[in-house]
Design a protein around this motif. Sequence first.
Motif, mmCIF file in Angstrom:
data_model
loop_
_atom_site.group_PDB
_atom_site.id
_atom_site.type_symbol
_atom_site.label_atom_id
_atom_site.label_comp_id
_atom_site.label_asym_id
_atom_site.label_seq_id
_atom_site.Cartn_x
_atom_site.Cartn_y
_atom_site.Cartn_z
ATOM 1 N N GLY A 106 2.844 0.284 19.965
ATOM 2 C CA GLY A 106 3.283 0.705 21.278
ATOM 3 C C GLY A 106 4.193 1.916 21.298
ATOM 4 O O GLY A 106 4.765 2.233 22.327
ATOM 5 N N TYR A 107 4.367 2.592 20.176
ATOM 6 C CA TYR A 107 5.191 3.789 20.124
ATOM 7 C C TYR A 107 4.366 4.926 19.526
ATOM 8 O O TYR A 107 3.351 4.714 18.892
ATOM 9 N N SER A 108 4.862 6.145 19.718
ATOM 10 C CA SER A 108 4.269 7.276 19.016
ATOM 11 C C SER A 108 5.150 7.592 17.813
ATOM 12 O O SER A 108 6.275 7.113 17.700
ATOM 13 N N PHE A 109 4.656 8.442 16.927
ATOM 14 C CA PHE A 109 5.431 8.804 15.742
ATOM 15 C C PHE A 109 6.732 9.509 16.118
ATOM 16 O O PHE A 109 7.691 9.517 15.350
ATOM 17 N N ALA A 110 6.757 10.109 17.318
ATOM 18 C CA ALA A 110 7.937 10.878 17.727
ATOM 19 C C ALA A 110 9.200 10.026 17.782
ATOM 20 O O ALA A 110 10.308 10.545 17.646
ATOM 21 N N VAL A 111 9.036 8.694 17.960
ATOM 22 C CA VAL A 111 10.222 7.840 18.062
ATOM 23 C C VAL A 111 11.018 7.840 16.761
ATOM 24 O O VAL A 111 12.251 7.771 16.765
ATOM 25 N N GLY A 142 0.785 -1.221 0.000
ATOM 26 C CA GLY A 142 0.000 0.000 0.000
ATOM 27 C C GLY A 142 0.819 1.274 0.000
ATOM 28 O O GLY A 142 0.260 2.370 0.084
ATOM 29 N N LEU A 143 2.147 1.151 -0.089
ATOM 30 C CA LEU A 143 3.020 2.326 -0.021
ATOM 31 C C LEU A 143 3.714 2.573 -1.354
ATOM 32 O O LEU A 143 4.109 1.641 -2.045
ATOM 33 N N GLU A 144 3.889 3.847 -1.681
ATOM 34 C CA GLU A 144 4.705 4.231 -2.836
ATOM 35 C C GLU A 144 5.156 5.676 -2.636
ATOM 36 O O GLU A 144 4.327 6.573 -2.511
ATOM 37 N N HIS A 145 6.469 5.870 -2.590
ATOM 38 C CA HIS A 145 7.010 7.209 -2.330
ATOM 39 C C HIS A 145 8.441 7.264 -2.873
ATOM 40 O O HIS A 145 9.157 6.267 -2.861
ATOM 41 N N PRO A 146 8.877 8.455 -3.336
ATOM 42 C CA PRO A 146 10.238 8.573 -3.888
ATOM 43 C C PRO A 146 11.351 8.208 -2.913
ATOM 44 O O PRO A 146 12.426 7.794 -3.330
ATOM 45 N N PHE A 147 11.108 8.359 -1.604
ATOM 46 C CA PHE A 147 12.156 8.087 -0.631
ATOM 47 C C PHE A 147 11.906 6.820 0.183
ATOM 48 O O PHE A 147 12.419 6.669 1.283
ATOM 49 N N LEU A 148 11.114 5.915 -0.373
ATOM 50 C CA LEU A 148 10.961 4.583 0.197
ATOM 51 C C LEU A 148 11.433 3.553 -0.819
ATOM 52 O O LEU A 148 11.345 3.783 -2.030
ATOM 53 N N VAL A 149 11.938 2.439 -0.325
ATOM 54 C CA VAL A 149 12.241 1.314 -1.213
ATOM 55 C C VAL A 149 10.915 0.606 -1.479
ATOM 56 O O VAL A 149 10.355 -0.048 -0.606
ATOM 57 N N ASN A 150 10.395 0.772 -2.688
ATOM 58 C CA ASN A 150 9.040 0.326 -3.001
ATOM 59 C C ASN A 150 9.002 -1.136 -3.447
ATOM 60 O O ASN A 150 9.890 -1.610 -4.157
ATOM 61 N N LEU A 151 7.945 -1.829 -3.016
ATOM 62 C CA LEU A 151 7.730 -3.221 -3.403
ATOM 63 C C LEU A 151 7.131 -3.282 -4.801
ATOM 64 O O LEU A 151 6.182 -2.571 -5.114
ATOM 65 N N TRP A 152 7.679 -4.160 -5.649
ATOM 66 C CA TRP A 152 7.153 -4.341 -7.012
ATOM 67 C C TRP A 152 6.438 -5.676 -7.185
ATOM 68 O O TRP A 152 5.399 -5.744 -7.829
ATOM 69 N N TYR A 153 7.001 -6.732 -6.657
ATOM 70 C CA TYR A 153 6.379 -8.052 -6.813
ATOM 71 C C TYR A 153 6.555 -8.851 -5.525
ATOM 72 O O TYR A 153 7.554 -8.694 -4.815
ATOM 73 N N LEU A 179 4.944 8.246 5.750
ATOM 74 C CA LEU A 179 4.578 7.099 6.574
ATOM 75 C C LEU A 179 3.580 7.509 7.665
ATOM 76 O O LEU A 179 2.637 6.774 7.973
ATOM 77 N N GLN A 180 3.813 8.693 8.235
ATOM 78 C CA GLN A 180 2.927 9.187 9.282
ATOM 79 C C GLN A 180 1.516 9.390 8.730
ATOM 80 O O GLN A 180 0.528 9.089 9.395
ATOM 81 N N SER A 181 1.423 9.873 7.474
ATOM 82 C CA SER A 181 0.107 10.078 6.852
ATOM 83 C C SER A 181 -0.609 8.747 6.613
ATOM 84 O O SER A 181 -1.835 8.710 6.506
ATOM 85 N N GLN A 182 0.169 7.657 6.526
ATOM 86 C CA GLN A 182 -0.393 6.324 6.357
ATOM 87 C C GLN A 182 -0.570 5.590 7.690
ATOM 88 O O GLN A 182 -0.851 4.390 7.709
#
Length: 366
Positions: free
Chosen positions: A169-174, A77-88, A137-140
Amino acid sequence: MGANTSSKPPVFDENDDVNFDHFEILRAIGKGSFGKVCIVQKSDTKKMYAMKYMNKQKCVERNEVRNVFKELQIMQGLEHPFLVNLWYSFQDEEDMFMVVDLLLGGDLRYHLQQNVRFQEDTVKLFICELAMALDYLQSQRIIHRDMKPDNILLDEHAPEMFNSRREAGYSFAVDWWSLGVTAYELLRGRRPYHIRSSTSSKEIAHMFETALVTYPSAWSQEMVSLLKKLLEPNPDQRFSHLSDVQNFPYMNDVNWDAVLQKRLTPGFIPNKGRLNCDPTFELEEMILESKPLHKKKKRLAKKEKELRKRDSAQKCLLQEHLESVQKEFIIFNREKVKRDFNKRKANLASEQTKDSQEEDGQNSHL
């Protein structure tokens, strides 16, 4: 004739599921506790990817199957220029496979071990790019929880993050605190805290709250101020949003659109003339690996015969677990998803054009 026929690349139907036979294995570049990574080339498109493969039996024995499935579900469900994106993603009797973007610049840990010292301007750009990845990632509603130089890969343009994980068990601040630790280590060559393998988790937590982080006098006050905001022990006072970083005076000169589009060249560019990873991975695959990837087809054929002879209760139970993995595994093809989306988009545009023309014809008759 036989030689000419065998030299032709295999023909694949674009509607078929992608599988192991669609790729040519080039070389091993990394490994984990139960998974390995190699460079592959897709036979029909000639595109290069990184392929992570995880042994099913080891995943079952170590109770890691659900974690693998969760990682697959998130990455689809993720796609972004600064993520290693899954293709298959696909599977066979032995392994589960994830084919992702290939970044040949190596990870930041490798370059730190090669005694690379990153200049402040370079680290500043890295902070901008990684902050945009964290914001996505935070928006997702996803917390990475494992940001460190080992998981930040380089191409000739920018760093990208791998191994996203769901909130637990964590907040985004971590993640933003981890960004501060990573930036500090890139600048100084060591982490801001002195932690040994024998240090207990209680001691570590106390250290984070009480330790005084020192900043070299050679660093600019602006960079130091930003790092202090990211390394703030109190998560409520810590920078934990992209807007916090964007609005910080140190970032006034940053063109954020150019950052997102990878138009800014970092001060450090990995050597393109070599593979930026530990060469022992390839040697281990060739010499020490008991189940090398390039001999998979012969091995699976032999394994099928052996399975018919197994009758012990323990082996039957293991086989039940493996069959469960086989049924529940999530197959994914981003290339096909994009192709289907573009077809639907084109059909919709065609229908809208047709409706508009019919409406114009009716108006002209009137």
